[in-house]
Enzyme design. Structure first.
Site, short mmCIF file in Angstrom:
data_model
loop_
_atom_site.label_atom_id
_atom_site.label_comp_id
_atom_site.label_asym_id
_atom_site.label_seq_id
_atom_site.Cartn_x
_atom_site.Cartn_y
_atom_site.Cartn_z
N HIS A 66 0.84 -1.21 0.00
CA HIS A 66 0.00 0.00 0.00
C HIS A 66 0.87 1.26 0.00
CE1 HIS A 66 -3.33 -2.62 0.89
NE2 HIS A 66 -2.75 -3.06 1.97
N HIS A 91 5.60 6.56 6.34
CA HIS A 91 5.24 6.08 5.01
C HIS A 91 4.79 7.27 4.17
CE1 HIS A 91 1.45 6.22 7.22
NE2 HIS A 91 0.99 6.66 6.06
N HIS A 93 2.32 8.89 0.66
CA HIS A 93 1.21 8.83 -0.29
C HIS A 93 1.61 9.72 -1.47
CE1 HIS A 93 -1.44 7.10 2.85
NE2 HIS A 93 -0.69 7.85 3.65
N GLU A 104 -2.76 13.57 0.60
CA GLU A 104 -4.08 13.19 1.12
C GLU A 104 -4.80 14.43 1.64
OE1 GLU A 104 -3.47 9.59 3.70
OE2 GLU A 104 -4.33 8.70 1.89
N HIS A 117 3.74 10.63 6.27
CA HIS A 117 3.11 10.47 7.59
C HIS A 117 4.07 9.76 8.53
CE1 HIS A 117 -1.04 10.69 5.47
NE2 HIS A 117 -0.59 11.90 5.81
N THR A 198 -6.11 6.75 7.33
CA THR A 198 -6.63 7.03 5.99
C THR A 198 -6.66 5.77 5.13
OG1 THR A 198 -4.49 7.53 4.99
CG2 THR A 198 -5.64 9.36 6.09
N1 LIG Z 1 -2.27 7.31 6.54
S1 LIG Z 1 -2.18 6.52 7.91
O1 LIG Z 1 -3.49 6.43 8.50
O2 LIG Z 1 -1.18 7.15 8.76
C1 LIG Z 1 -1.60 4.89 7.57
C2 LIG Z 1 -1.45 4.43 6.27
F1 LIG Z 1 -1.80 5.16 5.22
C3 LIG Z 1 -0.90 3.18 6.03
F2 LIG Z 1 -0.74 2.77 4.75
C4 LIG Z 1 -0.50 2.37 7.06
S2 LIG Z 1 0.26 0.85 6.68
O3 LIG Z 1 1.47 1.22 5.93
O4 LIG Z 1 0.50 0.12 7.88
C5 LIG Z 1 -0.72 -0.11 5.60
C6 LIG Z 1 -2.11 -0.22 6.03
O5 LIG Z 1 -2.33 -0.17 7.38
C7 LIG Z 1 -0.72 2.79 8.38
N2 LIG Z 1 -0.36 1.90 9.36
C8 LIG Z 1 -0.62 2.04 10.77
C9 LIG Z 1 -2.07 1.86 11.11
C10 LIG Z 1 -2.47 0.43 10.92
C11 LIG Z 1 -1.73 -0.47 11.90
C12 LIG Z 1 -0.29 -0.13 12.00
C13 LIG Z 1 0.59 -1.02 12.63
C14 LIG Z 1 1.96 -0.72 12.73
C15 LIG Z 1 2.45 0.46 12.18
C16 LIG Z 1 1.60 1.35 11.55
C17 LIG Z 1 0.24 1.06 11.52
C18 LIG Z 1 -1.24 4.07 8.61
F3 LIG Z 1 -1.38 4.52 9.88
ZN LIG Z 2 -0.57 7.81 5.65
#
Ligand SMILES: NS(=O)(=O)c1c(F)c(F)c(S(=O)(=O)CCO)c(N[C@H]2CCCc3ccccc32)c1F
Ligand SMILES: [Zn+2]
Length: 263
Positions: A66, A91, A93, A104, A117, A198
């Site tokens: 993703h 990470h 976007h 975003e 982010h 998101t």
């Molecule tokens: N935009 S956003 O809301 O910040 C956001 C993302 F867009 C995003 F792609 C991720 S991901 O890469 O993990 C792939 C899909 O969950 C996260 N992960 C977080 C939340 C989910 C659980 C988790 C567990 C360990 C580390 C990070 C995270 C995410 F928070």
């Molecule tokens: Zn994000």
């Protein structure tokens, strides 16, 4: 959980069928319509601790299908929020090689080329991010807008390895560096609101801080990010490029969105 994508039959309009929170309230991202925001003069500058990691430390750079994510050690944390929020990962976007609009959050409808982010969890109340991710005070995410401009040496500390994680679930170890250099200079100018992840499961568990000032990467660096990665596995016969991985702005509803600046 069920697979989800940013386009096609499993795209964001279908997320709520497998992830009910995605169709709920307090969703992110949103458009910052600056005329409607509330200026709060005593919003404290963001203070980060232990972001200056030693090159002896190693971080895991991975493609999770993703996004491209960099793991972060929990001794990095934000000290200026009501609770201590420890770092988990960062990470990105982005749009695509010819679509320099992939952020975003947006400002008065303006979409930036990309957005970074830095995800933190409330380490005072929860032992790890998995226990925090669905709690109302579980997460704090720092958002940084990215524009095309001067070359960014800090981003190159890991962008240069991106060809090692072209396919889903590939990961490599990279030397750590000063993560503070990825943030804009001014940590006192930001937008602040209560929102959500998101991506599915879209838990409304995020205190969002999106900095006013973008950082730049060169066009060549941006192209590396926008063209190197695939959402599919290396052995898949039909490779799926990973781009356009941004959710559209959601309704603000009756949420108060604050800004720490008013000029
Ligand atoms: N935009 S956003 O809301 O910040 C956001 C993302 F867009 C995003 F792609 C991720 S991901 O890469 O993990 C792939 C899909 O969950 C996260 N992960 C977080 C939340 C989910 C659980 C988790 C567990 C360990 C580390 C990070 C995270 C995410 F928070
Ligand atoms: Zn994000």
């Amino acid at each position: 959980g069920a697979k989800w994508t940013y386009n096609g039959p499993d795209g964001e309009h279908h997320w709520p069928s497998n992830y009910p929170f995605c169709g709920g309230a307090f969703q992110s991202p949103i458009d910052f319509q600056t005329q409607l925001l509330r200026y709060v003069p005593n919003l404290p500058p963001i203070q980060v601790q232990n972001y200056n990691l030693s090159a002896h430390e190693q971080l895991t750079l991975s493609n999770n299908g993703h996004s491209v994510q960099l793991s972060l050690p929990p001794h990095m944390y934000i000290s200026s929020l009501p609770h201590r929020y420890s770092a988990a990962q960062l990470h990105f976007h982005w749009g695509s090689s010819n679509l320099l609009t992939g952020s975003e959050h947006t400002v008065n409808g303006k979409q930036f080329a990309a957005e970074m982010h830095v995800v933190h969890f409330n380490s005072e109340k929860y032992p790890n991010i998995s226990m925090a991710v669905d709690k109302h005070d579980g997460l704090a995410v720092l958002g940084v807008f990215i524009e095309i401009g001067d070359f960014n040496p800090a981003f190159d500390k890991f962008f240069k390895y991106i060809n090692g994680i072209r396919y889903k679930d590939q990961k490599i170890q990279v030397p750590a560096f000063n993560i503070r250099q990825l943030l804009p200079a001014a940590l006192n100018e930001y937008y602040r609101y209560d929102g959500s992840l998101t991506t599915p499961p879209c838990y409304p568990s995020v205190l969002w801080t999106v900095f006013r000032n973008p950082v730049t990467v060169s066009h060549k660096q941006f192209l590396a990010l926008a063209t190197a990665l695939y959402a599919s596995y290396a052995q898949d016969s039909a490779p799926m490029p990973l781009h356009g991985n941004y959710r559209k702005p959601q309704l603000t509803d009756s949420r108060v969105v604050q800004m720490s600046f008013n000029d």
